[in-house]
Design an enzyme around this catalytic site. Structure first.
Site, short mmCIF file in Angstrom:
data_model
loop_
_atom_site.label_atom_id
_atom_site.label_comp_id
_atom_site.label_asym_id
_atom_site.label_seq_id
_atom_site.Cartn_x
_atom_site.Cartn_y
_atom_site.Cartn_z
N GLY A 7 32.22 93.33 27.98
CA GLY A 7 32.53 94.06 26.76
C GLY A 7 34.02 94.00 26.50
O GLY A 7 34.81 93.84 27.43
N THR A 8 34.39 94.12 25.25
CA THR A 8 35.81 93.95 24.94
C THR A 8 36.43 95.19 24.31
O THR A 8 36.52 96.21 24.96
CB THR A 8 36.02 92.70 24.06
N THR A 9 36.82 95.16 23.06
CA THR A 9 37.83 96.09 22.56
C THR A 9 37.31 97.48 22.21
O THR A 9 36.35 97.64 21.46
CB THR A 9 38.50 95.47 21.32
N ALA B 188 37.17 87.22 21.57
CA ALA B 188 36.18 88.02 22.29
C ALA B 188 35.84 89.32 21.57
O ALA B 188 34.94 90.04 21.98
CB ALA B 188 36.67 88.33 23.70
#
Length: 281
Positions: A53-55, A228
């Site tokens: 998972g990113t931001t 991403a």
């Protein structure tokens, strides 16, 4: 840990013995193999290709805090999932946003939710927001062994402090180190761009709706520069998860509410691709 009650109809002694109000301590004493940090990973050569998972971004406003995240999970250079959920309620007045190894992060959030619920049932009162932040820090520290093998979990924790009567944000590193963030912050691969965006857009006197718009703008900027991070997907109708926590508790914005904000931001970006230049929300 599963209690075998079929033969006797009674709970095992472990469930009836007075002990710590921490579910983590209880699990560590009676079934330590179930704790994520106690698992032994098989030897692996090369990089692990698993969803990440990113931001995640958060910003406070007078009366509360907004916590939001994009919907993309990546696996190397591949989009593993377009609509992953990265923001979860921890309890009535707090929430967690996850970045890092997706599977472990979701498992940690579920364990954290259970930890807070267990404490409240044993003690008859909930933890303070500071106490919740400390409990999460301990859980992250327990995952250090896996983090050193590349399976890191780096969440954001936000909530409404009923004692101080304001929204607060806490960020972490992989060792469980905790820092309180003032105003706004971000974590994950697109955090540098999201934080830079919020530096231009954020003001302490923003309303709840303006803060929501600023947070969505920052995710849009992060998606613009970080592969991403997923921006609003108008074609598939996939939008960021946006949550608000105030003295009335945790609230997740409906898809219609987030859609309205995301589409308004998109329309403005057609005229100004780089977004607002200053705090003009």
């Amino acid at each position: 840990m599963e209690a075998n009650t079929r033969s006797t109809g009674r709970l095992p002694a472990a469930f009836l013995t007075p002990g710590s109000s921490s579910f983590m301590d209880f699990l560590g004493e009676h079934a330590p193999e179930l704790l994520p940090g106690n698992r032994t990973l098989p030897p692996v050569q090369g990089a692990l290709e698993i969803p990440h998972g990113t931001t995640i971004v958060a910003a406070t406003f007078p009366g509360g805090v907004v916590l939001a995240g994009d919907r993309r999970a990546t696996m190397g250079n591949v989009i593993a999932q377009r609509d992953i959920e990265k923001v979860f309620p921890a309890d009535e007045y707090s929430a967690v946003g996850i970045a890092g190894t997706a599977g472990l992060a979701v498992e940690m959030v579920k364990l954290f939710q259970l930890e807070l619920e267990h404490y409240e049932k044993i003690e008859g009162a909930g933890l303070s927001l500071e106490g919740k932040a400390n409990r999460l820090s301990t859980m992250i520290r327990g995952n250090l062994g896996m983090a050193m093998q590349g399976l890191a979990v780096v969440p954001l924790f936000a909530g409404y402090d009923t004692d101080r009567e304001k929204g607060r944000i806490f960020s972490y590193d992989v060792t469980g180190g905790r820092a309180e963030e003032h105003g706004f912050t971000a974590t994950g691969s697109g955090s540098v761009f999201a934080r830079g965006s919020l530096k231009k857009l954020y003001r302490k006197d923003l309303t709840e709706q303006q803060t929501i718009t600023a947070v969505v703008q920052s995710l849009y900027d992060a998606a613009d520069d970080d592969s991403a991070t997923g921006g609003p997907d108008l074609a598939r109708q996939i939008y960021p998860i946006v949550t608000v926590i105030t003295d009335e508790g945790f609230r997740r914005l409906t898809e219609a509410e987030v859609s309205e904000v995301a589409r308004a931001v998109h329309e403005r970006r057609l005229e100004e691709p780089d977004g607002p230049r200053a705090s003009l929300l």
